[in-house]
Design an enzyme around this catalytic site. Structure first.
Site, PDB file in Angstrom:
ATOM      1  N   THR A   1      42.694  43.040  36.803  1.00  0.00           N
ATOM      2  CA  THR A   1      43.902  43.376  37.552  1.00  0.00           C
ATOM      3  C   THR A   1      44.353  44.780  37.230  1.00  0.00           C
ATOM      4  OG1 THR A   1      44.569  41.078  37.582  1.00  0.00           O
ATOM      5  CG2 THR A   1      46.286  42.706  37.967  1.00  0.00           C
TER       6      THR A   1
ATOM      7  N   THR B   1      48.052  42.112  43.192  1.00  0.00           N
ATOM      8  CA  THR B   1      46.982  42.111  42.188  1.00  0.00           C
ATOM      9  C   THR B   1      45.806  42.913  42.742  1.00  0.00           C
ATOM     10  OG1 THR B   1      46.288  39.902  42.958  1.00  0.00           O
ATOM     11  CG2 THR B   1      47.671  40.019  40.988  1.00  0.00           C
TER      12      THR B   1
ATOM     13  N   LYS C   1      51.850  38.519  48.849  1.00  0.00           N
ATOM     14  CA  LYS C   1      50.655  39.094  48.247  1.00  0.00           C
ATOM     15  C   LYS C   1      49.519  38.093  48.391  1.00  0.00           C
ATOM     16  CE  LYS C   1      48.921  38.533  44.653  1.00  0.00           C
ATOM     17  NZ  LYS C   1      47.748  37.721  44.117  1.00  0.00           N
TER      18      LYS C   1
ATOM     19  N   THR D   1      45.855  34.525  44.251  1.00  0.00           N
ATOM     20  CA  THR D   1      47.016  33.709  44.532  1.00  0.00           C
ATOM     21  C   THR D   1      47.743  34.220  45.758  1.00  0.00           C
ATOM     22  OG1 THR D   1      47.288  33.197  42.213  1.00  0.00           O
ATOM     23  CG2 THR D   1      49.224  32.937  43.591  1.00  0.00           C
TER      24      THR D   1
ATOM     25  N   GLU E   1      39.618  40.328  50.164  1.00  0.00           N
ATOM     26  CA  GLU E   1      38.706  41.095  49.317  1.00  0.00           C
ATOM     27  C   GLU E   1      37.372  41.325  50.029  1.00  0.00           C
ATOM     28  OE1 GLU E   1      40.460  39.601  45.011  1.00  0.00           O
ATOM     29  OE2 GLU E   1      38.682  38.634  45.838  1.00  0.00           O
TER      30      GLU E   1
ATOM     31  N   ASN F   1      34.657  40.442  42.731  1.00  0.00           N
ATOM     32  CA  ASN F   1      34.878  39.241  41.924  1.00  0.00           C
ATOM     33  C   ASN F   1      33.862  39.060  40.808  1.00  0.00           C
ATOM     34  OD1 ASN F   1      37.225  37.572  43.051  1.00  0.00           O
ATOM     35  ND2 ASN F   1      36.168  38.316  44.860  1.00  0.00           N
TER      36      ASN F   1
END
Length: 416
Positions: free
Chosen positions: A416, A156, A184, A199, A286, A411
């Protein structure tokens, strides 16, 4: 073992594919299909979040209903988590995805393990998903290209695919077996997964022959000491899932005792695969610029060691200090104290980059020399924190990362 770009089809008996079916507006790959040529034993661990996606419900149910036996496929879509649609619609979509994968594998729908990741609350575009499964079914193969395509299709916000492989000779039987995995995860990463009852997803394969109960025990332990000991942002996803399929293609005698030499050797290799994937997830966190390694020792229990490691890695104040290279060691002590573990400040020892900052209730003298050493320790690419609770013999190693402005930017405008 050096197998560039190899992963889930390196163990014998597996084929994979990854395709773009249009779930992601970006047009990037968004559907992965993994198929075994023979029935596999399987194990799974899932999120402990009280709100779960439909794929978690169906995957957990399939594992329980089949007793971990006779699995032929795993299927995953990215870009849409199929979460907060856990009533009839969401479950129907997850089941339809399983039926499509089952048709490709030539098995019952209950012999498929599903997963989903992406935005919460949106209906899956099932026409695209089903067409994607059919497309992937026509591309199934073993090899580096297939493995890379599968690893790409589950991503993602990740910047890079995550793969790992290991080979091990089982000491009792002398059989050489192989393990492979893809994963992932970049944000919404603080897994807390348990056995079947942005996730983190992992798909693991092995050609070892393993009893399903033993396989579940091995995965549960490997998860506990790898994926469950990382944190990017303290948020436990609604869709965290790890699957392990064992084809038995290596031809070893079935491993049916979790305490046997062969089981312990396989467990070590599996732990290494999961550990490598877990670290890759944190390194792709991230906005991350620094890796945080926390070694907790001398805890009264493994649960206490975990509490301390998680508290440090989750703390926004700690993460900001790490990002800025600020030797404000009091933030680390604060996190230890709030963890809920049995902590006696008069016995506690804390180090940053190997330099003691607090020992037996006595803080370091923050003179110019100490300030310079601690600042240097915090400004490297990796920041190492040592904690000795001096309360027992239990330990845990945790991985986290810093909190940067880039994390907020990613964020604040997530697509995505």
């Amino acid at each position: 073992m050096n197998h560039a770009h190899r992963s889930i089809t390196l163990p014998g008996g597996f084929r994979a594919a990854g395709v773009a079916c249009g779930i992601k507006e970006s047009g990037k790959p968004d559907l992965m299909l993994l198929v075994s040529d023979v029935p596999c034993t399987a194990a799974g661990t899932f999120t402990r979040n009280a709100i779960v996606g439909a794929a978690v419900v169906v995957g957990r149910r399939n594992l329980v209903d089949r007793g971990g036996k006779g699995f032929r496929a795993a299927v995953c879509n990215s870009g849409n988590a199929n979460v907060m649609r856990i009533g009839p619609d969401g479950l129907a979509d997850a089941e339809a995805m399983c039926r499509a994968a089952a048709e490709a594998a030539g098995c019952e729908a209950s012999a498929v393990l599903p997963a989903s990741t992406g935005i919460i609350g949106r209906k899956l575009p099932m026409e695209k998903v089903l067409a994607g499964v059919a497309d992937a079914a026509g591309r199934l193969e073993a090899g580096a290209a297939a493995d890379r395509a599968a690893a790409d299709a589950i991503l993602t916000t990740d910047l890079t695919p995550k793969t790992a492989v290991r080979g091990v000779t089982l000491p009792a039987s002398g059989t050489r077996v192989t393990l492979g995995g893809i994963a992932k995860g970049s944000g919404m990463i603080a897994p807390a997964m348990s056995p079947p009852t942005a996730t983190m997803l992992a798909f693991l394969t092995t050609d070892a022959a393993v009893d399903p109960g033993v396989l579940q025990a091995l995965l549960t332990r490997a998860t506990a000491t790898s994926f469950n000991r990382i944190s990017v942002d303290s948020d436990t996803s609604t869709s965290d899932t790890a699957y392990l399929l064992a084809s038995g293609a290596a031809g070893n005698p079935v491993i049916d005792d979790a305490g046997s030499e062969d089981a312990l050797a396989l467990a070590e290799a599996l732990g290494e695969v999961c550990g490598e994937l877990a670290e890759a997830i944190v390194r792709d966190g991230e906005g991350m610029t620094k890796l945080l390694r926390v070694a907790v020792r001398g805890a009264a229990s493994e649960e206490d060691a975990d509490r301390v490691g998680r508290a440090i890695c989750d703390s926004p104040l700690v993460k900001c200090a790490v990002h800025g290279g600020d030797p404000n060691w009091g933030r680390f002590v604060m996190a230890i104290g709030k963890s809920g573990a049995a902590v006696d400040g008069t016995r506690l020892r804390v180090t940053l980059g190997g330099h003691a900052v607090f020992t037996d209730g006595v803080p370091i003298d923050m003179n110019d020399d100490a300030e310079e050493k601690l600042t240097a320790a915090l400004r490297g690419d990796e920041v190492r924190v040592g904690v000795d609770l001096r309360a027992g013999d239990a330990s845990a190693d945790w991985l986290g990362c810093d909190l940067s402005r880039a994390y907020i930017a990613i964020n604040a405008d997530y697509r995505t």
